[in-house]
Design a protein around this motif. Structure first.
Motif, PDB file in Angstrom:
ATOM      1  N   ASP A   1       6.037  12.323  -2.496  1.00 26.70           N
ATOM      2  CA  ASP A   1       4.979  11.313  -2.498  1.00 26.70           C
ATOM      3  C   ASP A   1       4.294  11.385  -3.857  1.00 26.70           C
ATOM      4  O   ASP A   1       3.464  12.262  -4.106  1.00 26.70           O
ATOM      5  CB  ASP A   1       3.999  11.586  -1.350  1.00 26.70           C
ATOM      6  CG  ASP A   1       2.837  10.597  -1.327  1.00 26.70           C
ATOM      7  OD1 ASP A   1       2.610   9.924  -2.341  1.00 26.70           O
ATOM      8  OD2 ASP A   1       2.146  10.532  -0.288  1.00 26.70           O
TER       9      ASP A   1
ATOM     10  N   GLU B   1      -5.865  14.663  -2.964  1.00 28.62           N
ATOM     11  CA  GLU B   1      -6.939  14.660  -1.961  1.00 28.62           C
ATOM     12  C   GLU B   1      -7.105  16.053  -1.360  1.00 28.62           C
ATOM     13  O   GLU B   1      -8.184  16.426  -0.904  1.00 28.62           O
ATOM     14  CB  GLU B   1      -6.641  13.641  -0.853  1.00 28.62           C
ATOM     15  CG  GLU B   1      -6.439  12.206  -1.332  1.00 28.62           C
ATOM     16  CD  GLU B   1      -7.597  11.691  -2.161  1.00 28.62           C
ATOM     17  OE1 GLU B   1      -8.748  11.860  -1.739  1.00 28.62           O
ATOM     18  OE2 GLU B   1      -7.347  11.120  -3.234  1.00 28.62           O
TER      19      GLU B   1
ATOM     20  N   PHE C   1      -2.037  14.662   1.993  1.00 33.44           N
ATOM     21  CA  PHE C   1      -2.594  13.328   2.261  1.00 33.44           C
ATOM     22  C   PHE C   1      -1.503  12.301   1.988  1.00 33.44           C
ATOM     23  O   PHE C   1      -1.017  12.188   0.867  1.00 33.44           O
ATOM     24  CB  PHE C   1      -3.819  13.024   1.380  1.00 33.44           C
ATOM     25  CG  PHE C   1      -4.455  11.709   1.761  1.00 33.44           C
ATOM     26  CD1 PHE C   1      -5.453  11.658   2.712  1.00 33.44           C
ATOM     27  CD2 PHE C   1      -4.013  10.517   1.196  1.00 33.44           C
ATOM     28  CE1 PHE C   1      -6.017  10.445   3.098  1.00 33.44           C
ATOM     29  CE2 PHE C   1      -4.570   9.301   1.578  1.00 33.44           C
ATOM     30  CZ  PHE C   1      -5.569   9.265   2.524  1.00 33.44           C
ATOM     31  N   HIS C   2      -1.119  11.568   3.045  1.00 38.00           N
ATOM     32  CA  HIS C   2      -0.052  10.580   2.864  1.00 38.00           C
ATOM     33  C   HIS C   2      -0.460   9.182   3.297  1.00 38.00           C
ATOM     34  O   HIS C   2       0.366   8.268   3.248  1.00 38.00           O
ATOM     35  CB  HIS C   2       1.209  11.023   3.604  1.00 38.00           C
ATOM     36  CG  HIS C   2       1.825  12.279   3.045  1.00 38.00           C
ATOM     37  ND1 HIS C   2       2.389  12.335   1.791  1.00 38.00           N
ATOM     38  CD2 HIS C   2       1.930  13.546   3.556  1.00 38.00           C
ATOM     39  CE1 HIS C   2       2.845  13.567   1.552  1.00 38.00           C
ATOM     40  NE2 HIS C   2       2.570  14.318   2.605  1.00 38.00           N
ATOM     41  N   GLY C   3      -1.699   8.991   3.771  1.00 37.82           N
ATOM     42  CA  GLY C   3      -2.141   7.635   4.101  1.00 37.82           C
ATOM     43  C   GLY C   3      -2.682   7.527   5.511  1.00 37.82           C
ATOM     44  O   GLY C   3      -2.719   8.501   6.268  1.00 37.82           O
TER      45      GLY C   3
ATOM     46  N   LYS D   1      -0.159   2.763  -6.263  1.00 36.23           N
ATOM     47  CA  LYS D   1      -1.312   2.858  -7.159  1.00 36.23           C
ATOM     48  C   LYS D   1      -1.014   2.304  -8.549  1.00 36.23           C
ATOM     49  O   LYS D   1      -0.907   1.101  -8.715  1.00 36.23           O
ATOM     50  CB  LYS D   1      -1.806   4.307  -7.202  1.00 36.23           C
ATOM     51  CG  LYS D   1      -2.382   4.755  -5.832  1.00 36.23           C
ATOM     52  CD  LYS D   1      -3.268   5.949  -5.957  1.00 36.23           C
ATOM     53  CE  LYS D   1      -3.639   6.590  -4.642  1.00 36.23           C
ATOM     54  NZ  LYS D   1      -4.908   6.171  -4.099  1.00 36.23           N
TER      55      LYS D   1
ATOM     56  N   THR E   1       0.839  -1.205   0.000  1.00 34.30           N
ATOM     57  CA  THR E   1       0.000   0.000   0.000  1.00 34.30           C
ATOM     58  C   THR E   1       0.870   1.250   0.000  1.00 34.30           C
ATOM     59  O   THR E   1       2.014   1.229   0.472  1.00 34.30           O
ATOM     60  CB  THR E   1      -0.880   0.058   1.259  1.00 34.30           C
ATOM     61  OG1 THR E   1      -0.024   0.006   2.411  1.00 34.30           O
ATOM     62  CG2 THR E   1      -1.862  -1.094   1.305  1.00 34.30           C
ATOM     63  N   GLY E   2       0.275   2.334  -0.482  1.00 36.14           N
ATOM     64  CA  GLY E   2       0.999   3.602  -0.475  1.00 36.14           C
ATOM     65  C   GLY E   2       1.421   3.990   0.924  1.00 36.14           C
ATOM     66  O   GLY E   2       2.551   4.443   1.149  1.00 36.14           O
ATOM     67  N   THR E   3       0.539   3.805   1.870  1.00 35.11           N
ATOM     68  CA  THR E   3       0.853   4.244   3.224  1.00 35.11           C
ATOM     69  C   THR E   3       2.015   3.451   3.797  1.00 35.11           C
ATOM     70  O   THR E   3       2.832   3.981   4.555  1.00 35.11           O
ATOM     71  CB  THR E   3      -0.409   4.185   4.121  1.00 35.11           C
ATOM     72  OG1 THR E   3      -0.158   4.946   5.298  1.00 35.11           O
ATOM     73  CG2 THR E   3      -0.806   2.775   4.497  1.00 35.11           C
TER      74      THR E   3
ATOM     75  N   GLU F   1       3.686  16.521  -1.878  1.00 41.08           N
ATOM     76  CA  GLU F   1       3.070  16.109  -3.141  1.00 41.08           C
ATOM     77  C   GLU F   1       3.225  17.302  -4.084  1.00 41.08           C
ATOM     78  O   GLU F   1       2.908  18.422  -3.675  1.00 41.08           O
ATOM     79  CB  GLU F   1       1.588  15.813  -2.962  1.00 41.08           C
ATOM     80  CG  GLU F   1       1.261  14.725  -1.953  1.00 41.08           C
ATOM     81  CD  GLU F   1      -0.097  14.966  -1.303  1.00 41.08           C
ATOM     82  OE1 GLU F   1      -1.103  14.477  -1.827  1.00 41.08           O
ATOM     83  OE2 GLU F   1      -0.154  15.655  -0.265  1.00 41.08           O
TER      84      GLU F   1
ATOM     85  N   ILE G   1       2.515   8.945  -5.168  1.00 39.33           N
ATOM     86  CA  ILE G   1       1.614   7.795  -5.170  1.00 39.33           C
ATOM     87  C   ILE G   1       0.408   8.027  -6.083  1.00 39.33           C
ATOM     88  O   ILE G   1       0.036   7.152  -6.859  1.00 39.33           O
ATOM     89  CB  ILE G   1       1.171   7.487  -3.719  1.00 39.33           C
ATOM     90  CG1 ILE G   1       2.360   6.920  -2.937  1.00 39.33           C
ATOM     91  CG2 ILE G   1      -0.034   6.549  -3.685  1.00 39.33           C
ATOM     92  CD1 ILE G   1       2.142   6.799  -1.448  1.00 39.33           C
ATOM     93  N   GLN G   2      -0.170   9.216  -6.006  1.00 39.35           N
ATOM     94  CA  GLN G   2      -1.366   9.469  -6.820  1.00 39.35           C
ATOM     95  C   GLN G   2      -1.064  10.208  -8.118  1.00 39.35           C
ATOM     96  O   GLN G   2      -1.719   9.980  -9.128  1.00 39.35           O
ATOM     97  CB  GLN G   2      -2.430  10.240  -6.013  1.00 39.35           C
ATOM     98  CG  GLN G   2      -3.729  10.329  -6.754  1.00 39.35           C
ATOM     99  CD  GLN G   2      -4.965  10.622  -5.912  1.00 39.35           C
ATOM    100  OE1 GLN G   2      -5.975  11.035  -6.440  1.00 39.35           O
ATOM    101  NE2 GLN G   2      -4.932  10.425  -4.619  1.00 39.35           N
TER     102      GLN G   2
ATOM    103  N   ASN H   1       5.117   5.078   2.533  1.00 36.81           N
ATOM    104  CA  ASN H   1       5.400   6.336   3.239  1.00 36.81           C
ATOM    105  C   ASN H   1       5.966   6.070   4.635  1.00 36.81           C
ATOM    106  O   ASN H   1       6.826   6.810   5.111  1.00 36.81           O
ATOM    107  CB  ASN H   1       4.136   7.201   3.331  1.00 36.81           C
ATOM    108  CG  ASN H   1       3.965   8.078   2.100  1.00 36.81           C
ATOM    109  OD1 ASN H   1       4.945   8.456   1.450  1.00 36.81           O
ATOM    110  ND2 ASN H   1       2.727   8.412   1.766  1.00 36.81           N
TER     111      ASN H   1
HETATM  112  C1  LIG Z   1      -0.609  11.103  -2.226  1.00 41.09           C
HETATM  113  C2  LIG Z   1      -1.028   9.852  -1.533  1.00 41.09           C
HETATM  114  N1  LIG Z   1      -0.220   9.306  -0.629  1.00 41.09           N
HETATM  115  C3  LIG Z   1      -0.544   8.170   0.017  1.00 41.09           C
HETATM  116  C4  LIG Z   1      -1.740   7.532  -0.221  1.00 41.09           C
HETATM  117  C5  LIG Z   1      -2.082   6.275   0.533  1.00 41.09           C
HETATM  118  O1  LIG Z   1      -2.054   5.173  -0.317  1.00 41.09           O
HETATM  119  P1  LIG Z   1      -2.836   3.844   0.117  1.00 41.09           P
HETATM  120  O2  LIG Z   1      -4.281   4.185   0.137  1.00 41.09           O
HETATM  121  O3  LIG Z   1      -2.488   2.840  -0.932  1.00 41.09           O
HETATM  122  O4  LIG Z   1      -2.297   3.476   1.454  1.00 41.09           O
HETATM  123  C6  LIG Z   1      -2.624   8.072  -1.146  1.00 41.09           C
HETATM  124  C7  LIG Z   1      -3.948   7.438  -1.396  1.00 41.09           C
HETATM  125  O5  LIG Z   1      -4.854   8.012  -1.933  1.00 41.09           O
HETATM  126  C8  LIG Z   1      -2.272   9.258  -1.811  1.00 41.09           C
HETATM  127  O6  LIG Z   1      -3.083   9.829  -2.712  1.00 41.09           O
END
Ligand SMILES: Cc1ncc(COP(=O)(O)O)c(C=O)c1O
Length: 414
Positions: A232, A204, A137-139, A261, A109-111, A199, A234-235, A114
Protein backbone atom coordinates in the motif's frame (compact mmCIF):
# COMPACT_ATOMS: atom_id res chain seq x y z
CA UNK A 1 -18.17 32.27 12.36
CA UNK A 2 -18.41 28.79 10.71
CA UNK A 3 -22.18 28.87 11.30
CA UNK A 4 -23.00 27.18 7.99
CA UNK A 5 -20.59 24.33 8.64
CA UNK A 6 -21.75 23.76 12.19
CA UNK A 7 -25.42 23.93 11.26
CA UNK A 8 -25.27 22.01 7.99
CA UNK A 9 -22.28 19.71 7.85
CA UNK A 10 -22.09 16.31 9.55
CA UNK A 11 -20.34 15.87 12.89
CA UNK A 12 -17.94 13.50 11.18
CA UNK A 13 -15.80 16.39 9.93
CA UNK A 14 -12.40 16.26 11.58
CA UNK A 15 -9.46 18.25 10.21
CA UNK A 16 -11.40 21.51 10.38
CA UNK A 17 -11.51 21.08 14.15
CA UNK A 18 -7.71 21.24 14.30
CA UNK A 19 -7.38 24.16 11.90
CA UNK A 20 -10.38 26.37 12.63
CA UNK A 21 -10.09 28.93 9.85
CA UNK A 22 -11.65 29.10 6.41
CA UNK A 23 -9.14 28.63 3.57
CA UNK A 24 -9.41 29.82 0.02
CA UNK A 25 -5.98 29.98 -1.60
CA UNK A 26 -2.87 27.83 -1.65
CA UNK A 27 0.53 28.07 -3.30
CA UNK A 28 3.20 25.38 -3.02
CA UNK A 29 3.67 24.88 0.75
CA UNK A 30 1.58 27.84 1.87
CA UNK A 31 -2.15 28.10 2.52
CA UNK A 32 -4.11 31.30 2.92
CA UNK A 33 -7.29 31.90 4.88
CA UNK A 34 -10.13 34.05 3.57
CA UNK A 35 -8.92 36.88 5.78
CA UNK A 36 -5.51 36.74 4.11
CA UNK A 37 -3.53 35.00 6.85
CA UNK A 38 -0.64 32.80 5.67
CA UNK A 39 -0.07 29.26 6.98
CA UNK A 40 2.82 26.90 6.26
CA UNK A 41 1.64 23.47 5.20
CA UNK A 42 3.27 20.45 6.89
CA UNK A 43 0.26 18.25 6.09
CA UNK A 44 0.10 18.33 2.29
CA UNK A 45 -3.52 17.15 2.33
CA UNK A 46 -2.45 13.89 3.97
CA UNK A 47 0.12 13.26 1.27
CA UNK A 48 -1.89 14.15 -1.81
CA UNK A 49 -0.07 17.42 -2.55
CA UNK A 50 3.48 16.09 -2.99
CA UNK A 51 4.03 18.45 -5.94
CA UNK A 52 2.83 21.46 -3.95
CA UNK A 53 -0.44 23.36 -4.18
CA UNK A 54 -1.09 24.79 -7.64
CA UNK A 55 2.23 23.58 -9.00
CA UNK A 56 2.62 25.97 -11.97
CA UNK A 57 4.00 23.37 -14.43
CA UNK A 58 1.18 20.91 -13.70
CA UNK A 59 -1.47 23.63 -13.58
CA UNK A 60 -0.43 24.90 -17.02
CA UNK A 61 -1.13 21.45 -18.53
CA UNK A 62 -4.51 21.25 -16.82
CA UNK A 63 -5.50 24.76 -17.92
CA UNK A 64 -4.41 23.98 -21.46
CA UNK A 65 -6.53 20.81 -21.40
CA UNK A 66 -9.51 22.72 -20.00
CA UNK A 67 -9.20 25.54 -22.51
CA UNK A 68 -10.47 23.27 -25.30
CA UNK A 69 -13.53 21.03 -25.18
CA UNK A 70 -11.49 18.02 -24.15
CA UNK A 71 -13.33 15.14 -22.55
CA UNK A 72 -13.40 15.40 -18.73
CA UNK A 73 -14.94 12.13 -17.57
CA UNK A 74 -15.11 8.95 -19.57
CA UNK A 75 -15.61 5.82 -17.41
CA UNK A 76 -12.82 3.55 -18.66
CA UNK A 77 -13.15 4.43 -22.32
CA UNK A 78 -9.98 4.94 -24.35
CA UNK A 79 -8.96 8.60 -24.28
CA UNK A 80 -5.97 10.62 -25.43
CA UNK A 81 -5.28 11.80 -21.86
CA UNK A 82 -5.24 8.25 -20.50
CA UNK A 83 -3.04 7.06 -23.35
CA UNK A 84 -0.50 9.74 -22.56
CA UNK A 85 -0.61 8.97 -18.84
CA UNK A 86 -0.15 5.22 -19.34
CA UNK A 87 2.71 5.59 -21.79
CA UNK A 88 4.48 8.21 -19.63
CA UNK A 89 4.08 6.03 -16.53
CA UNK A 90 5.43 3.02 -18.42
CA UNK A 91 8.39 4.86 -20.01
CA UNK A 92 9.45 7.16 -17.17
CA UNK A 93 8.53 5.26 -14.01
CA UNK A 94 8.19 1.51 -14.61
CA UNK A 95 10.80 0.82 -17.31
CA UNK A 96 13.73 2.65 -15.68
CA UNK A 97 13.04 0.55 -12.56
CA UNK A 98 12.72 -2.69 -14.51
CA UNK A 99 9.18 -3.11 -13.25
CA UNK A 100 6.51 -4.86 -15.23
CA UNK A 101 2.96 -4.24 -14.04
CA UNK A 102 -0.48 -3.96 -15.60
CA UNK A 103 -2.19 -0.73 -14.53
CA UNK A 104 -5.76 -0.96 -13.25
CA UNK A 105 -7.72 2.28 -12.85
CA UNK A 106 -9.88 1.95 -9.73
CA UNK A 107 -12.54 4.13 -8.19
CA UNK A 108 -10.79 7.34 -7.21
CA UNK A 109 -10.04 6.77 -3.52
CA UNK A 110 -7.22 4.86 -1.91
CA UNK A 111 -9.63 2.66 -0.04
CA UNK A 112 -11.36 1.63 -3.27
CA UNK A 113 -8.04 0.49 -4.71
CA UNK A 114 -7.29 -1.50 -1.56
CA UNK A 115 -10.70 -3.17 -1.92
CA UNK A 116 -9.75 -4.08 -5.49
CA UNK A 117 -6.41 -5.47 -4.30
CA UNK A 118 -8.17 -7.57 -1.65
CA UNK A 119 -10.64 -8.96 -4.17
CA UNK A 120 -7.91 -9.69 -6.70
CA UNK A 121 -5.67 -11.44 -4.16
CA UNK A 122 -8.57 -13.59 -2.99
CA UNK A 123 -9.68 -14.38 -6.53
CA UNK A 124 -6.18 -15.38 -7.60
CA UNK A 125 -5.47 -17.66 -4.65
CA UNK A 126 -8.93 -18.91 -3.74
CA UNK A 127 -8.10 -18.02 -0.12
CA UNK A 128 -10.14 -15.65 2.05
CA UNK A 129 -7.80 -14.67 4.86
CA UNK A 130 -5.17 -11.92 4.52
CA UNK A 131 -2.44 -10.76 6.87
CA UNK A 132 -2.08 -7.11 7.81
CA UNK A 133 0.07 -5.51 10.51
CA UNK A 134 -0.37 -3.79 13.84
CA UNK A 135 -0.44 -0.04 13.22
CA UNK A 136 -1.80 -0.44 9.68
CA UNK A 137 -4.06 2.08 7.95
CA UNK A 138 -5.63 0.99 4.68
CA UNK A 139 -8.87 3.00 4.49
CA UNK A 140 -12.42 3.27 5.68
CA UNK A 141 -14.54 0.96 3.51
CA UNK A 142 -15.27 -2.41 5.07
CA UNK A 143 -12.56 -4.53 3.44
CA UNK A 144 -9.84 -1.93 3.95
CA UNK A 145 -11.14 -1.13 7.43
CA UNK A 146 -10.85 -4.80 8.35
CA UNK A 147 -7.09 -4.36 7.71
CA UNK A 148 -6.89 -1.08 9.65
CA UNK A 149 -6.02 -1.28 13.33
CA UNK A 150 -7.00 1.88 15.13
CA UNK A 151 -10.00 1.39 17.40
CA UNK A 152 -11.82 4.60 16.60
CA UNK A 153 -11.90 3.84 12.88
CA UNK A 154 -12.93 0.22 13.45
CA UNK A 155 -15.78 1.20 15.76
CA UNK A 156 -17.35 3.05 12.84
CA UNK A 157 -18.07 -0.26 11.11
CA UNK A 158 -20.66 -1.49 13.63
CA UNK A 159 -20.30 -5.04 12.35
CA UNK A 160 -17.61 -7.70 12.46
CA UNK A 161 -14.52 -6.90 10.44
CA UNK A 162 -13.37 -10.30 9.30
CA UNK A 163 -10.97 -12.43 7.29
CA UNK A 164 -7.87 -10.56 8.40
CA UNK A 165 -5.15 -11.83 10.74
CA UNK A 166 -2.91 -9.20 12.30
CA UNK A 167 0.80 -9.74 12.85
CA UNK A 168 3.17 -7.40 14.68
CA UNK A 169 4.84 -4.83 12.40
CA UNK A 170 8.61 -4.61 12.18
CA UNK A 171 9.97 -3.43 15.52
CA UNK A 172 7.09 -4.91 17.53
CA UNK A 173 7.76 -8.29 19.22
CA UNK A 174 9.39 -10.77 16.83
CA UNK A 175 7.37 -10.06 13.74
CA UNK A 176 9.07 -12.50 11.38
CA UNK A 177 9.03 -15.36 13.90
CA UNK A 178 5.31 -14.81 14.43
CA UNK A 179 4.61 -14.85 10.68
CA UNK A 180 6.63 -18.02 10.23
CA UNK A 181 4.79 -19.65 13.13
CA UNK A 182 1.41 -18.76 11.58
CA UNK A 183 2.44 -20.37 8.31
CA UNK A 184 4.55 -23.31 9.49
CA UNK A 185 2.69 -24.62 12.56
CA UNK A 186 -0.17 -26.74 11.27
CA UNK A 187 -1.82 -26.10 14.64
CA UNK A 188 -1.46 -22.29 14.55
CA UNK A 189 -5.20 -22.19 13.89
CA UNK A 190 -4.80 -19.44 11.31
CA UNK A 191 -5.85 -19.95 7.70
CA UNK A 192 -3.16 -19.58 5.09
CA UNK A 193 -3.57 -16.05 3.69
CA UNK A 194 -4.13 -14.91 0.14
CA UNK A 195 -1.87 -11.91 0.68
CA UNK A 196 0.25 -9.95 3.10
CA UNK A 197 -0.68 -6.25 2.96
CA UNK A 198 1.89 -3.78 4.20
CA UNK A 199 3.02 -0.17 4.23
CA UNK A 200 6.83 0.13 4.05
CA UNK A 201 6.46 3.21 6.25
CA UNK A 202 3.31 3.33 8.35
CA UNK A 203 2.17 6.93 8.14
CA UNK A 204 -1.07 7.06 10.13
CA UNK A 205 0.42 4.34 12.36
CA UNK A 206 3.01 6.81 13.68
CA UNK A 207 5.84 7.00 11.10
CA UNK A 208 7.01 3.42 11.66
CA UNK A 209 9.72 2.56 9.18
CA UNK A 210 10.18 -1.07 8.17
CA UNK A 211 13.79 -2.13 7.84
CA UNK A 212 15.18 -3.30 4.51
CA UNK A 213 15.90 -6.73 6.05
CA UNK A 214 12.29 -7.09 7.23
CA UNK A 215 10.89 -6.10 3.84
CA UNK A 216 13.18 -8.57 2.08
CA UNK A 217 12.19 -11.29 4.53
CA UNK A 218 8.48 -10.65 3.93
CA UNK A 219 9.14 -10.84 0.18
CA UNK A 220 10.92 -14.17 0.71
CA UNK A 221 8.13 -15.55 2.92
CA UNK A 222 5.51 -14.56 0.34
CA UNK A 223 7.40 -16.16 -2.55
CA UNK A 224 8.16 -19.36 -0.67
CA UNK A 225 4.56 -19.80 0.48
CA UNK A 226 2.79 -18.65 -2.70
CA UNK A 227 1.27 -15.65 -0.87
CA UNK A 228 0.84 -12.33 -2.66
CA UNK A 229 2.76 -9.33 -1.35
CA UNK A 230 0.67 -6.16 -1.58
CA UNK A 231 2.36 -2.82 -0.93
CA UNK A 232 0.00 0.00 0.00
CA UNK A 233 1.98 2.97 -1.34
CA UNK A 234 -0.96 5.34 -1.17
CA UNK A 235 0.63 7.76 1.28
CA UNK A 236 4.36 7.07 1.06
CA UNK A 237 4.59 6.53 -2.70
CA UNK A 238 5.14 9.17 -5.41
CA UNK A 239 8.42 10.38 -3.95
CA UNK A 240 7.50 10.84 -0.31
CA UNK A 241 10.18 8.40 0.91
CA UNK A 242 12.88 9.84 -1.35
CA UNK A 243 12.15 7.28 -4.09
CA UNK A 244 9.19 7.17 -6.45
CA UNK A 245 8.03 3.89 -4.89
CA UNK A 246 8.70 3.43 -1.20
CA UNK A 247 9.77 -0.21 -1.67
CA UNK A 248 12.66 0.72 -3.99
CA UNK A 249 15.03 1.14 -1.06
CA UNK A 250 14.64 -2.58 -0.29
CA UNK A 251 15.17 -3.71 -3.88
CA UNK A 252 11.99 -5.78 -3.78
CA UNK A 253 9.04 -6.10 -6.16
CA UNK A 254 5.60 -6.47 -4.59
CA UNK A 255 3.06 -8.52 -6.54
CA UNK A 256 0.52 -5.72 -6.28
CA UNK A 257 1.15 -2.02 -5.58
CA UNK A 258 -1.59 0.39 -4.55
CA UNK A 259 -1.25 4.08 -5.47
CA UNK A 260 -3.51 7.07 -4.90
CA UNK A 261 -3.20 10.56 -3.33
CA UNK A 262 -0.34 12.31 -5.20
CA UNK A 263 -0.41 10.10 -8.31
CA UNK A 264 -2.81 12.60 -9.97
CA UNK A 265 -0.21 15.37 -9.58
CA UNK A 266 -2.61 18.16 -8.70
CA UNK A 267 -4.66 16.88 -5.76
CA UNK A 268 -7.43 15.40 -7.86
CA UNK A 269 -8.94 12.00 -7.05
CA UNK A 270 -7.26 9.00 -8.64
CA UNK A 271 -6.28 5.49 -7.54
CA UNK A 272 -4.41 2.73 -9.32
CA UNK A 273 -3.42 -0.87 -8.83
CA UNK A 274 -0.19 -2.08 -10.34
CA UNK A 275 -0.60 -5.78 -10.94
CA UNK A 276 1.94 -8.51 -11.74
CA UNK A 277 0.75 -9.40 -15.26
CA UNK A 278 -0.17 -13.04 -14.56
CA UNK A 279 -2.42 -11.92 -11.68
CA UNK A 280 -4.50 -9.64 -13.91
CA UNK A 281 -7.54 -11.93 -13.98
CA UNK A 282 -10.59 -9.75 -13.23
CA UNK A 283 -13.17 -10.23 -15.97
CA UNK A 284 -14.24 -7.01 -17.75
CA UNK A 285 -16.31 -4.91 -15.32
CA UNK A 286 -15.62 -7.18 -12.36
CA UNK A 287 -14.33 -4.17 -10.36
CA UNK A 288 -16.19 -1.34 -12.00
CA UNK A 289 -16.82 2.27 -10.94
CA UNK A 290 -18.07 5.47 -12.52
CA UNK A 291 -15.16 7.71 -11.60
CA UNK A 292 -12.28 5.66 -12.97
CA UNK A 293 -11.80 8.02 -15.87
CA UNK A 294 -11.18 11.47 -14.47
CA UNK A 295 -9.22 12.94 -17.36
CA UNK A 296 -7.91 15.92 -15.36
CA UNK A 297 -6.30 13.36 -13.04
CA UNK A 298 -4.61 11.69 -16.02
CA UNK A 299 -3.41 15.06 -17.35
CA UNK A 300 -2.16 16.07 -13.89
CA UNK A 301 -0.63 12.62 -13.38
CA UNK A 302 1.34 12.85 -16.62
CA UNK A 303 2.55 16.35 -15.79
CA UNK A 304 3.43 15.19 -12.28
CA UNK A 305 5.62 12.35 -13.56
CA UNK A 306 7.38 14.74 -15.96
CA UNK A 307 7.92 17.16 -13.07
CA UNK A 308 9.28 14.35 -10.89
CA UNK A 309 11.80 13.26 -13.53
CA UNK A 310 12.82 16.71 -14.78
CA UNK A 311 13.32 18.16 -11.30
CA UNK A 312 14.97 15.02 -9.87
CA UNK A 313 12.44 15.18 -7.08
CA UNK A 314 13.72 11.98 -5.44
CA UNK A 315 17.17 13.52 -4.96
CA UNK A 316 15.62 16.79 -3.80
CA UNK A 317 13.64 14.91 -1.15
CA UNK A 318 16.75 13.10 0.06
CA UNK A 319 18.58 16.43 0.32
CA UNK A 320 15.73 17.99 2.31
CA UNK A 321 15.52 14.90 4.52
CA UNK A 322 19.01 15.69 5.76
CA UNK A 323 17.86 19.19 6.75
CA UNK A 324 14.97 17.77 8.80
CA UNK A 325 17.10 15.08 10.43
CA UNK A 326 19.71 17.65 11.49
CA UNK A 327 16.91 19.76 12.95
CA UNK A 328 15.58 16.77 14.90
CA UNK A 329 19.00 15.94 16.31
CA UNK A 330 20.18 19.44 17.08
CA UNK A 331 16.96 21.29 17.93
CA UNK A 332 14.38 18.76 19.15
CA UNK A 333 16.17 15.96 21.02
CA UNK A 334 18.03 18.36 23.36
CA UNK A 335 14.66 19.77 24.52
CA UNK A 336 13.79 16.61 26.48
CA UNK A 337 15.66 13.32 26.71
CA UNK A 338 12.35 11.40 26.53
CA UNK A 339 11.54 12.70 23.05
CA UNK A 340 12.40 10.59 20.04
CA UNK A 341 11.96 11.02 16.31
CA UNK A 342 11.51 8.82 13.25
CA UNK A 343 11.47 9.69 9.60
CA UNK A 344 12.58 9.27 6.04
CA UNK A 345 12.29 11.43 2.95
CA UNK A 346 9.80 14.15 3.83
CA UNK A 347 7.75 12.22 6.37
CA UNK A 348 8.84 12.75 9.97
CA UNK A 349 7.42 12.24 13.42
CA UNK A 350 8.27 13.46 16.92
CA UNK A 351 7.19 10.84 19.44
CA UNK A 352 5.78 12.24 22.69
CA UNK A 353 4.77 8.76 23.94
CA UNK A 354 7.41 8.64 26.68
CA UNK A 355 6.57 12.16 27.87
CA UNK A 356 2.80 12.40 27.45
CA UNK A 357 1.07 11.32 24.22
CA UNK A 358 -1.51 14.10 24.61
CA UNK A 359 1.28 16.63 24.06
CA UNK A 360 1.35 15.78 20.33
CA UNK A 361 -2.14 17.20 19.76
CA UNK A 362 -1.32 20.14 21.98
CA UNK A 363 1.73 20.75 19.80
CA UNK A 364 -0.55 20.74 16.71
CA UNK A 365 -2.61 23.50 18.35
CA UNK A 366 0.47 25.45 19.41
CA UNK A 367 1.87 25.15 15.88
CA UNK A 368 -1.41 26.26 14.34
CA UNK A 369 -1.48 29.33 16.61
CA UNK A 370 1.89 30.15 15.03
CA UNK A 371 0.53 29.49 11.53
CA UNK A 372 1.87 26.00 10.84
CA UNK A 373 -0.41 23.13 9.83
CA UNK A 374 0.64 19.67 11.01
CA UNK A 375 -1.02 16.51 12.30
CA UNK A 376 -0.86 13.72 14.88
CA UNK A 377 -0.46 10.00 14.20
CA UNK A 378 0.26 6.71 15.90
CA UNK A 379 -0.56 5.06 19.23
CA UNK A 380 -2.73 7.37 21.35
CA UNK A 381 -2.13 10.00 18.66
CA UNK A 382 1.19 10.56 20.42
CA UNK A 383 3.33 11.38 17.39
CA UNK A 384 3.55 14.87 15.87
CA UNK A 385 3.59 14.20 12.13
CA UNK A 386 5.42 16.53 9.74
CA UNK A 387 4.81 16.05 6.02
CA UNK A 388 5.31 19.11 3.81
CA UNK A 389 4.91 19.11 0.01
CA UNK A 390 8.09 17.71 -1.55
CA UNK A 391 8.52 20.99 -3.43
CA UNK A 392 8.73 23.13 -0.29
CA UNK A 393 11.50 25.76 -0.64
CA UNK A 394 14.31 25.46 1.90
CA UNK A 395 13.51 28.78 3.56
CA UNK A 396 9.86 27.82 4.10
CA UNK A 397 10.91 24.38 5.36
CA UNK A 398 13.25 25.99 7.87
CA UNK A 399 10.60 28.53 8.89
CA UNK A 400 8.14 25.67 9.50
CA UNK A 401 10.70 23.70 11.48
CA UNK A 402 11.42 26.68 13.72
CA UNK A 403 7.67 26.87 14.47
CA UNK A 404 7.71 23.15 15.31
CA UNK A 405 10.46 23.84 17.82
CA UNK A 406 8.52 26.70 19.40
CA UNK A 407 5.40 24.52 19.61
CA UNK A 408 7.31 21.68 21.27
CA UNK A 409 8.90 24.08 23.77
CA UNK A 410 5.46 25.50 24.55
CA UNK A 411 3.91 22.10 25.34
CA UNK A 412 6.89 20.92 27.34
CA UNK A 413 6.59 24.01 29.53
CA UNK A 414 3.00 23.16 30.47
C1 LIG B 1 -1.62 4.01 3.56
C2 LIG B 1 -3.01 4.43 3.23
N1 LIG B 1 -3.84 3.56 2.67
C3 LIG B 1 -5.11 3.89 2.35
C4 LIG B 1 -5.60 5.15 2.60
C5 LIG B 1 -7.02 5.48 2.24
O1 LIG B 1 -7.06 6.37 1.18
P1 LIG B 1 -8.39 7.23 0.94
O2 LIG B 1 -8.53 8.14 2.11
O3 LIG B 1 -8.15 7.96 -0.34
O4 LIG B 1 -9.50 6.25 0.83
C6 LIG B 1 -4.77 6.09 3.20
C7 LIG B 1 -5.29 7.45 3.54
O5 LIG B 1 -4.74 8.18 4.31
C8 LIG B 1 -3.46 5.73 3.53
O6 LIG B 1 -2.62 6.59 4.12
Amino acid sequence: MFEVFEKTESQVRSYCRKYPVEFNRAKNAELYSVDGERYIDFLAVAGSMNYGHNNPEIKAKILEYLSEDNIINALDMYTAAKEEFLSTFEEKILKPRNLEYKVMCCGPTGTNANEAALKLARKNTGRMNVIAFSGAFHGMTLGSLAMTTDRTSREGASLPLTNVTFAPYDGTLDSIAYLKWILEDDHSGIEKPAAIFLETIQAEGGINIASVEWLKEIRRICTENDILMVCDDIQVGVGRSGHFFSFERAGIEPDIVVLSKSISGFGMPMALLLIRPDLDIFRPAEHNGTFRGNQLSFVGGTAGINYFVEHHLDQEVQRKAAIVEKFMQEEILPLDSRLSYRGMGLMWGIDFGAVNPAFALEAVHEAFDRHLICEVAGRKDGVLKLMPPLTIPDDVLNEGLSIVKKAVIAVLKK
